[in-house]
Motif scaffolding. Structure first.
Motif, PDB file in Angstrom:
ATOM      1  N   ILE A  45       0.697  -1.196   0.013  1.00  0.00           N
ATOM      2  CA  ILE A  45       0.045   0.042  -0.321  1.00  0.00           C
ATOM      3  C   ILE A  45       0.845   1.580  -0.183  1.00  0.00           C
ATOM      4  O   ILE A  45       1.962   1.447   0.548  1.00  0.00           O
ATOM      5  N   PRO A  91     -13.733   0.338  -0.987  1.00  0.00           N
ATOM      6  CA  PRO A  91     -12.548  -0.291  -1.275  1.00  0.00           C
ATOM      7  C   PRO A  91     -11.856   0.786  -2.679  1.00  0.00           C
ATOM      8  O   PRO A  91     -10.645   1.226  -2.366  1.00  0.00           O
ATOM      9  N   ARG A  94     -10.794   3.898  -1.897  1.00  0.00           N
ATOM     10  CA  ARG A  94     -10.047   4.955  -1.233  1.00  0.00           C
ATOM     11  C   ARG A  94      -8.944   3.569  -0.365  1.00  0.00           C
ATOM     12  O   ARG A  94      -7.753   3.905   0.705  1.00  0.00           O
ATOM     13  N   LYS A  95      -9.188   2.353  -0.810  1.00  0.00           N
ATOM     14  CA  LYS A  95      -8.189   1.309  -0.155  1.00  0.00           C
ATOM     15  C   LYS A  95      -7.539   0.502  -1.192  1.00  0.00           C
ATOM     16  O   LYS A  95      -7.582  -0.291  -1.222  1.00  0.00           O
ATOM     17  N   CYS A  97      -4.699  -1.759  -3.417  1.00  0.00           N
ATOM     18  CA  CYS A  97      -3.620  -2.539  -2.867  1.00  0.00           C
ATOM     19  C   CYS A  97      -2.742  -2.923  -4.213  1.00  0.00           C
ATOM     20  O   CYS A  97      -3.443  -3.143  -5.095  1.00  0.00           O
ATOM     21  N   ASP A 134      -9.208  -3.672   3.181  1.00  0.00           N
ATOM     22  CA  ASP A 134     -10.364  -3.487   4.297  1.00  0.00           C
ATOM     23  C   ASP A 134      -9.974  -3.607   5.546  1.00  0.00           C
ATOM     24  O   ASP A 134      -9.144  -4.944   5.435  1.00  0.00           O
ATOM     25  N   SER A 145      -7.341  -6.776   8.866  1.00  0.00           N
ATOM     26  CA  SER A 145      -7.199  -7.002   7.389  1.00  0.00           C
ATOM     27  C   SER A 145      -7.354  -7.722   6.355  1.00  0.00           C
ATOM     28  O   SER A 145      -6.636  -8.629   6.713  1.00  0.00           O
ATOM     29  N   ARG A 180      -2.969   8.175  -3.031  1.00  0.00           N
ATOM     30  CA  ARG A 180      -3.828   8.747  -2.054  1.00  0.00           C
ATOM     31  C   ARG A 180      -4.334   9.895  -2.126  1.00  0.00           C
ATOM     32  O   ARG A 180      -4.408  10.521  -1.001  1.00  0.00           O
ATOM     33  N   GLU A 185      -9.608  10.833  -3.713  1.00  0.00           N
ATOM     34  CA  GLU A 185     -10.701  10.228  -1.982  1.00  0.00           C
ATOM     35  C   GLU A 185     -11.629  11.048  -1.453  1.00  0.00           C
ATOM     36  O   GLU A 185     -11.968  11.222  -0.060  1.00  0.00           O
TER      37      GLU A 185
END
Length: 236
Positions: A45, A91, A94-95, A97, A134, A145, A180, A185
């Motif tokens: 990340i 996700p 915003r999340k 990987c 998440d 996680s 990010r 976001e």
């Protein structure tokens, strides 16, 4: 889908590949030849300043889930419906990987049964599968996680093998996937045109840069995690 993969490189190779300070984290990776759902997988990340490496449990458990049982059913997320599914929408915004790999397995139907194949880059190099993650809070306050691997339509190499394949990112696109910045976001990211470049990444990887080799059926069992799993065999 993507249900098994490999990451047989050394810890040092991983750190160099993803430009991570080796003093920023204690080594945890060992070469793995048969990574399966619900296991811990290596993930990358970006914390807003630099890349970070760690482990996530494979099988997404949304932050709002009542319990973690859904994770085993969310090992893959279809690229075409990311923004429609509540479990994947935020996700994706915003999340995001990277899931490092140097091969993945798929099973091709033949007259003799299902033949496992290992698909990799012709170069033999590490590649990054696009993932989402998440964090779920357990009843006793612990953090779980988890992650999922995004899939897309097959390229011409994969088409005779399976109707899905993981989204593989070109190295030059990895920074964008991990970006990010505030533009990605916002409070209503789905309406942001800034997300369009991310959507453009969700496509099949060029077939001419990939290869597929038959391997032993020992990979059928998750208990087997040795070099023999990736050894090419002559298909009968």
């Amino acid at each position: 889908m993507c249900g098994r993969f490999t990451l047989t490189v050394t810890w040092e190779e991983l750190m160099m590949r993803y430009l991570i300070d080796p003093e920023s984290v204690s080594p945890f990776h060992m070469p793995r030849y048969n990574i399966a759902p619900t296991q811990m997988v290596t993930a990358i990340i970006h914390d807003g300043r630099s890349n970070r490496i760690g482990q996530l449990q494979w099988g997404l458990v949304p932050s709002w889930a009542k319990d973690p049982s859904a994770g085993s059913k969310m090992i893959n997320a279809r690229s075409e419906t990311l923004e429609e599914k509540p479990a994947y929408r935020m996700p994706f915004y915003r999340k995001r990987c990277l899931i490092p790999a140097d091969g993945f397995y798929e099973w091709q139907k033949t007259d003799a049964g299902k033949q496992p194949l290992r698909i990799s880059m012709r170069s033999g190099r590490i590649f990054s599968m696009a993932g989402l993650y998440d964090t779920w809070i357990t009843p006793d306050g612990q953090k779980l996680s988890t992650c999922t691997i995004i899939t897309t339509e097959p390229n011409t190499l994969m088409e005779p093998i399976h109707n899905r394949m993981p989204v593989i990112l070109r190295p030059e696109d990895e920074a964008l996937w991990l970006d990010r910045s505030p533009a990605l976001e916002g409070s209503d990211p789905g309406a942001s045109s800034a997300l369009e470049p991310l959507r453009e990444l969700l496509k099949p990887y060029p077939a001419e840069e990939m290869q597929a080799h038959p391997v032993s059926t020992i990979v059928n069992s998750v208990k087997n995690d040795t070099e023999e799993c990736i050894r090419s065999i002559t298909s009968s």
